[in-house]
Design an enzyme around this catalytic site. Structure first.
Site, PDB file in Angstrom:
ATOM      1  N   ALA A  54       0.801  -1.231   0.000  1.00 25.97           N
ATOM      2  CA  ALA A  54       0.000   0.000   0.000  1.00 25.97           C
ATOM      3  C   ALA A  54       0.839   1.291   0.000  1.00 25.97           C
ATOM      4  O   ALA A  54       0.662   2.144  -0.880  1.00 25.97           O
ATOM      5  CB  ALA A  54      -0.984  -0.036   1.169  1.00 25.97           C
ATOM      6  N   GLN A 192       3.888 -13.569  -1.263  1.00 24.43           N
ATOM      7  CA  GLN A 192       4.655 -12.387  -0.849  1.00 24.43           C
ATOM      8  C   GLN A 192       5.442 -12.665   0.436  1.00 24.43           C
ATOM      9  O   GLN A 192       6.516 -12.102   0.658  1.00 24.43           O
ATOM     10  CB  GLN A 192       3.732 -11.181  -0.617  1.00 24.43           C
ATOM     11  CG  GLN A 192       3.131 -10.595  -1.873  1.00 24.43           C
ATOM     12  CD  GLN A 192       1.785 -11.188  -2.225  1.00 24.43           C
ATOM     13  OE1 GLN A 192       1.519 -12.351  -1.918  1.00 24.43           O
ATOM     14  NE2 GLN A 192       0.940 -10.426  -2.873  1.00 24.43           N
ATOM     15  N   ASP A 233      -3.988  -2.209   4.029  1.00 21.94           N
ATOM     16  CA  ASP A 233      -4.144  -1.460   2.774  1.00 21.94           C
ATOM     17  C   ASP A 233      -5.135  -0.322   2.906  1.00 21.94           C
ATOM     18  O   ASP A 233      -5.121   0.618   2.117  1.00 21.94           O
ATOM     19  CB  ASP A 233      -4.567  -2.409   1.650  1.00 21.94           C
ATOM     20  CG  ASP A 233      -3.406  -3.303   1.282  1.00 21.94           C
ATOM     21  OD1 ASP A 233      -3.173  -4.295   2.010  1.00 21.94           O
ATOM     22  OD2 ASP A 233      -2.701  -2.998   0.303  1.00 21.94           O
ATOM     23  N   ASN A 243      -6.592  -6.007   4.668  1.00 22.86           N
ATOM     24  CA  ASN A 243      -5.203  -6.432   4.453  1.00 22.86           C
ATOM     25  C   ASN A 243      -5.224  -7.728   3.640  1.00 22.86           C
ATOM     26  O   ASN A 243      -6.293  -8.261   3.310  1.00 22.86           O
ATOM     27  CB  ASN A 243      -4.469  -6.604   5.788  1.00 22.86           C
ATOM     28  CG  ASN A 243      -2.966  -6.731   5.593  1.00 22.86           C
ATOM     29  OD1 ASN A 243      -2.365  -5.953   4.854  1.00 22.86           O
ATOM     30  ND2 ASN A 243      -2.337  -7.717   6.208  1.00 22.86           N
ATOM     31  N   LYS A 244      -4.032  -8.237   3.362  1.00 25.65           N
ATOM     32  CA  LYS A 244      -3.875  -9.422   2.524  1.00 25.65           C
ATOM     33  C   LYS A 244      -4.799 -10.553   2.960  1.00 25.65           C
ATOM     34  O   LYS A 244      -4.992 -10.782   4.160  1.00 25.65           O
ATOM     35  CB  LYS A 244      -2.409  -9.865   2.587  1.00 25.65           C
ATOM     36  CG  LYS A 244      -2.035 -11.074   1.780  1.00 25.65           C
ATOM     37  CD  LYS A 244      -2.481 -10.990   0.335  1.00 25.65           C
ATOM     38  CE  LYS A 244      -1.944  -9.783  -0.399  1.00 25.65           C
ATOM     39  NZ  LYS A 244      -2.640  -9.545  -1.689  1.00 25.65           N
TER      40      LYS A 244
END
Ligand code: MRU
Length: 335
Positions: A54, A192, A233, A243-244
């Site tokens: 982000a 990631q 994010d 978030n993820k």
């Protein structure tokens, strides 16, 4: 303590009006640098996750305004390009926020040279503010990370995700004197955590362990996780945080195990225009990311592939920001 920048994921050349990124799709095997010369190059790099995270999307978006000015003949054309840019990844508020901040500083007279130099000035400000905020987030976390803590995290929140030393990752860096260890979730489907966070943890020489996403709850129990820290994010006014994908499940598991769950993010990640997580647009990504299984493709399968989830504020112990550690009730008054 934190070291000087270990990894530099982005730079901008004012003379050539281009962004150079470290293409994150090839990490950790190869450090490939890629030049982005047009808005369509930038959008392609953002959509393909060659550049991501982000706050780093915010920094990218701010330099991209210079490229958009270079490509435009008037403000109408510029705004059309910025609309496309802002929509390229919808969940992280930082991208739109940064592009708008640069755009708003431009005034109303179309003089390309002057506009370029003004946009560059504000983009540099955004980049250097982000760098400072990262450091301050890490320092703020020193009150909640104690000696010998085992920390669980998801996705990538370090140099590769921000304009500085990271959000959650900065908390690890600034507590290296406390004999901490970090458990990094692999972060399927694009890995990631396995590819980028392990790479950064090892570069920074922080004791680290990779776990499968599905091992998070048992790791909390068996490896005695003391604290969970993730990035975000977008955080809504009521504290709900996107978030993820997978973050929501670890927040639920943290509650079950009575482990504090913190979000670490700069205040540029808070979106006070929205009341709750219901208003956060969640990006759904191409099924191919899930339907390539051990190298084989299964396009005939139907799948659901959201890139993010929203953790309700009631599961979040606090928000580690450059303004200190906040609770959900303080967001509207302090951010
Ligand atoms: O899809 P990505 O890799 O851009 O997702 C990134 C994350 O979810 C990070 O945790 C988030 O941006 C916070 S990073 C400082």
């Amino acid at each position: 303590m934190a070291s000087d920048s270990l990894i530099s994921p982005i730079s901008f050349s004012k003379e050539a009006c281009l962004i150079t990124i470290l293409d994150q799709r090839f990490l950790p095997q190869k450090e490939v640098y890629r030049e982005l010369k047009s808005i369509s190059d930038v959008i392609d790099a953002i959509k393909s996750l060659a550049v991501r995270g982000a706050p780093l999307l915010g920094v990218t978006g701010s330099y991209a305004v210079c490229i958009a000015i270079n490509e435009s003949s008037d403000f109408y054309h510029l705004d059309k390009l910025l609309e496309l840019l802002s929509a390229s990844r919808p969940t992280a508020v930082n991208l739109k926020w940064a592009a708008q901040r640069v755009r708003k500083s431009l005034g109303t007279i179309w003089n390309k040279e002057k506009l370029l130099s003004q946009a560059f000035k504000i983009a540099c400000e955004i980049h250097s503010e982000d760098e400072q905020m990262c450091r301050q987030i890490g320092l703020a976390s020193r009150s909640v990370i104690k000696d010998n803590f085992s920390i669980l995290t998801i996705c990538n929140t370090g140099y590769l995700a921000t304009g500085g030393q990271g959000s959650a990752f900065s908390c690890f860096l600034e507590n290296m004197d406390k004999n901490i260890q970090v458990f990094a979730m692999e972060t399927r489907p694009l890995l990631q955590g396995a590819r980028l966070t392990m790479y950064e943890l090892r570069k920074a020489k922080i004791a680290s362990h990779l776990i499968a996403d599905s091992a998070a709850a048992v790791t909390m129990l068996k490896k005695k996780i003391n604290i969970v820290i993730t990035g975000s994010d977008r955080v809504a006014s009521n504290g709900d945080a996107a978030n993820k994908i997978g973050t929501f499940q670890i927040a639920i598991a943290s509650k079950y195990h009575n482990i504090p769950f913190y979000i670490a993010c700069p205040t540029s990640t808070f979106d006070l225009h929205i009341n709750s997580g219901n208003d956060i647009p969640v990006e759904e990504r191409h099924p191919e990311e899930l339907l390539t299984i051990l190298g084989n493709k299964y396009p005939e399968y139907s799948c659901y592939n959201p890139a993010f989830d929203v953790t309700p504020a009631e599961l979040i112990t606090g928000y580690i920001t450059e303004k200190g550690i906040l609770n959900a009730k303080q967001i509207k008054s302090i951010v």
